[in-house]
Design a protein around this motif. Structure first.
Motif, PDB file in Angstrom:
ATOM      1  N   LYS A   1       0.835  -1.211   0.000  1.00  0.00           N
ATOM      2  CA  LYS A   1       0.000   0.000   0.000  1.00  0.00           C
ATOM      3  C   LYS A   1       0.863   1.253   0.000  1.00  0.00           C
ATOM      4  O   LYS A   1       0.625   2.189  -0.767  1.00  0.00           O
ATOM      5  CB  LYS A   1      -0.897   0.033   1.246  1.00  0.00           C
ATOM      6  N   LEU A   2       1.860   1.269   0.854  1.00  0.00           N
ATOM      7  CA  LEU A   2       2.747   2.431   0.958  1.00  0.00           C
ATOM      8  C   LEU A   2       3.581   2.608  -0.309  1.00  0.00           C
ATOM      9  O   LEU A   2       3.780   3.730  -0.787  1.00  0.00           O
ATOM     10  CB  LEU A   2       3.648   2.295   2.179  1.00  0.00           C
ATOM     11  N   LEU A   3       4.069   1.503  -0.856  1.00  0.00           N
ATOM     12  CA  LEU A   3       4.881   1.592  -2.074  1.00  0.00           C
ATOM     13  C   LEU A   3       4.059   2.063  -3.278  1.00  0.00           C
ATOM     14  O   LEU A   3       4.548   2.838  -4.108  1.00  0.00           O
ATOM     15  CB  LEU A   3       5.545   0.250  -2.369  1.00  0.00           C
ATOM     16  N   ILE A   4       2.809   1.615  -3.371  1.00  0.00           N
ATOM     17  CA  ILE A   4       1.952   2.066  -4.470  1.00  0.00           C
ATOM     18  C   ILE A   4       1.682   3.562  -4.332  1.00  0.00           C
ATOM     19  O   ILE A   4       1.743   4.305  -5.313  1.00  0.00           O
ATOM     20  CB  ILE A   4       0.641   1.252  -4.528  1.00  0.00           C
ATOM     21  N   GLN A   5       1.404   4.010  -3.120  1.00  0.00           N
ATOM     22  CA  GLN A   5       1.172   5.446  -2.911  1.00  0.00           C
ATOM     23  C   GLN A   5       2.424   6.244  -3.272  1.00  0.00           C
ATOM     24  O   GLN A   5       2.340   7.278  -3.923  1.00  0.00           O
ATOM     25  CB  GLN A   5       0.781   5.718  -1.455  1.00  0.00           C
ATOM     26  N   GLU A   6       3.596   5.740  -2.889  1.00  0.00           N
ATOM     27  CA  GLU A   6       4.848   6.409  -3.261  1.00  0.00           C
ATOM     28  C   GLU A   6       4.996   6.462  -4.788  1.00  0.00           C
ATOM     29  O   GLU A   6       5.423   7.479  -5.341  1.00  0.00           O
ATOM     30  CB  GLU A   6       6.036   5.672  -2.639  1.00  0.00           C
ATOM     31  N   MET A   7       4.622   5.382  -5.455  1.00  0.00           N
ATOM     32  CA  MET A   7       4.706   5.350  -6.916  1.00  0.00           C
ATOM     33  C   MET A   7       3.795   6.415  -7.528  1.00  0.00           C
ATOM     34  O   MET A   7       4.203   7.130  -8.451  1.00  0.00           O
ATOM     35  CB  MET A   7       4.310   3.966  -7.436  1.00  0.00           C
ATOM     36  N   ILE A   8       2.580   6.541  -7.028  1.00  0.00           N
ATOM     37  CA  ILE A   8       1.632   7.524  -7.561  1.00  0.00           C
ATOM     38  C   ILE A   8       2.182   8.934  -7.371  1.00  0.00           C
ATOM     39  O   ILE A   8       2.138   9.758  -8.295  1.00  0.00           O
ATOM     40  CB  ILE A   8       0.239   7.379  -6.908  1.00  0.00           C
ATOM     41  N   TYR A   9       2.724   9.230  -6.194  1.00  0.00           N
ATOM     42  CA  TYR A   9       3.333  10.546  -5.969  1.00  0.00           C
ATOM     43  C   TYR A   9       4.470  10.790  -6.961  1.00  0.00           C
ATOM     44  O   TYR A   9       4.591  11.868  -7.527  1.00  0.00           O
ATOM     45  CB  TYR A   9       3.855  10.682  -4.535  1.00  0.00           C
ATOM     46  N   ASN A  10       5.304   9.793  -7.185  1.00  0.00           N
ATOM     47  CA  ASN A  10       6.421   9.939  -8.125  1.00  0.00           C
ATOM     48  C   ASN A  10       5.948  10.097  -9.561  1.00  0.00           C
ATOM     49  O   ASN A  10       6.588  10.788 -10.350  1.00  0.00           O
ATOM     50  CB  ASN A  10       7.393   8.771  -7.993  1.00  0.00           C
ATOM     51  N   LEU A  11       4.828   9.484  -9.907  1.00  0.00           N
ATOM     52  CA  LEU A  11       4.298   9.639 -11.264  1.00  0.00           C
ATOM     53  C   LEU A  11       3.841  11.068 -11.534  1.00  0.00           C
ATOM     54  O   LEU A  11       3.856  11.519 -12.675  1.00  0.00           O
ATOM     55  CB  LEU A  11       3.146   8.662 -11.513  1.00  0.00           C
ATOM     56  N   THR A  12       3.459  11.788 -10.488  1.00  0.00           N
ATOM     57  CA  THR A  12       3.083  13.196 -10.694  1.00  0.00           C
ATOM     58  C   THR A  12       4.299  14.049 -11.033  1.00  0.00           C
ATOM     59  O   THR A  12       4.141  15.147 -11.566  1.00  0.00           O
ATOM     60  CB  THR A  12       2.371  13.795  -9.460  1.00  0.00           C
ATOM     61  N   LEU A  13       5.499  13.554 -10.751  1.00  0.00           N
ATOM     62  CA  LEU A  13       6.731  14.294 -11.022  1.00  0.00           C
ATOM     63  C   LEU A  13       7.351  13.953 -12.370  1.00  0.00           C
ATOM     64  O   LEU A  13       8.247  14.642 -12.841  1.00  0.00           O
ATOM     65  CB  LEU A  13       7.767  14.012  -9.924  1.00  0.00           C
ATOM     66  N   VAL A  14       6.892  12.866 -12.979  1.00  0.00           N
ATOM     67  CA  VAL A  14       7.474  12.395 -14.233  1.00  0.00           C
ATOM     68  C   VAL A  14       7.029  13.286 -15.381  1.00  0.00           C
ATOM     69  O   VAL A  14       5.842  13.579 -15.533  1.00  0.00           O
ATOM     70  CB  VAL A  14       7.045  10.931 -14.506  1.00  0.00           C
ATOM     71  N   GLN A  15       7.984  13.724 -16.180  1.00  0.00           N
ATOM     72  CA  GLN A  15       7.674  14.456 -17.404  1.00  0.00           C
ATOM     73  C   GLN A  15       7.352  13.429 -18.473  1.00  0.00           C
ATOM     74  O   GLN A  15       8.194  12.589 -18.790  1.00  0.00           O
ATOM     75  CB  GLN A  15       8.880  15.311 -17.842  1.00  0.00           C
ATOM     76  N   PRO A  16       6.136  13.495 -19.020  1.00  0.00           N
ATOM     77  CA  PRO A  16       5.760  12.481 -20.011  1.00  0.00           C
ATOM     78  C   PRO A  16       6.713  12.450 -21.199  1.00  0.00           C
ATOM     79  O   PRO A  16       7.121  13.477 -21.704  1.00  0.00           O
ATOM     80  CB  PRO A  16       4.364  12.914 -20.459  1.00  0.00           C
ATOM     81  N   ASP A  17       7.057  11.246 -21.598  1.00  0.00           N
ATOM     82  CA  ASP A  17       7.857  10.999 -22.795  1.00  0.00           C
ATOM     83  C   ASP A  17       6.886  10.974 -23.969  1.00  0.00           C
ATOM     84  O   ASP A  17       5.988  10.139 -24.020  1.00  0.00           O
ATOM     85  CB  ASP A  17       8.570   9.645 -22.635  1.00  0.00           C
TER      86      ASP A  17
END
Length: 198
Positions: A157-173
């Motif tokens: 649960k915590l790792l998925i939430q961390e992933m979602i937060y990090n996806l907001t920082l990713v510049q789309p390719d």
């Protein structure tokens, strides 16, 4: 004796190739995690489907195309596919090249994960330059083998939430965002069904 895709094995950075069909951790269908490596997969290995859950696939290798609601994405190493609930989707295996991926299927409400941070239009993003998200999948592999289902569920649960937060920082390719539409009329029909089904 296994007869699916010749032989299914899993390769992880934490122990080499295992003789199990796949790693799966399941918690009453509110969370399911799998890491799959298909050796010589058949072209019809995956069925067309939809579900009420979010699904995140992390594509590591192979020759495949992911279809979401009539949009066709040719997958590249490092592509992260985000399938929103009730979206019709499937993977089309394009050749018998070994196919490897991570897969997380989860009920964001049951897990308390805020998915509103991500755009509904975000289907595929290439994260090969984002080592944090790659490390999250390595941790999921590692923890799935070391902890009970209940403990793994809490960590995941915590790792998925961390992933979602990090996806907001990713510049789309932009190349990961490129897709082709299979049939415009079919795409409109699927969009209508998706909007009115649930």
């Amino acid at each position: 004796k296994m007869n699916l895709c010749d032989k299914i094995q899993i390769s992880t950075d934490f122990g080499g190739i295992m003789d199990e069909p796949y790693i799966v951790k399941d918690n009453d269908y509110s969370l399911r995690y799998r890491h799959l490596l298909y050796k010589n997969p058949p072209c019809d290995a995956y069925s067309r489907h939809s579900h009420n859950l979010y699904e995140i696939l992390y594509f590591l290798s192979g020759d495949a195309t992911h279809i979401i609601e009539g949009k066709r994405y040719k997958l590249k190493k490092g592509d992260l596919i985000i399938v929103h609930p009730s979206k019709y989707h499937f993977i089309k295996i394009d050749s018998s090249t070994d196919y490897e991926r991570h897969n997380i299927l989860f009920d964001h409400k049951m897990l308390g994960i805020n998915m509103k941070m991500l755009s509904d239009e975000l289907d595929v993003v290439n994260i090969k330059q984002n080592s944090i998200i790659d490390d999250i999948f390595k941790k999921l592999d590692y923890y799935s083998q070391k902890f009970s289902n209940d403990d793994f569920f809490n960590i995941a649960k915590l790792l998925i939430q961390e992933m979602i937060y990090n996806l907001t920082l990713v510049q789309p390719d932009k190349s990961a965002e490129s897709f082709s539409v299979i049939n415009p009329l079919l795409s409109k029909a699927l969009a209508y069904i998706g909007e009115n089904l649930f």
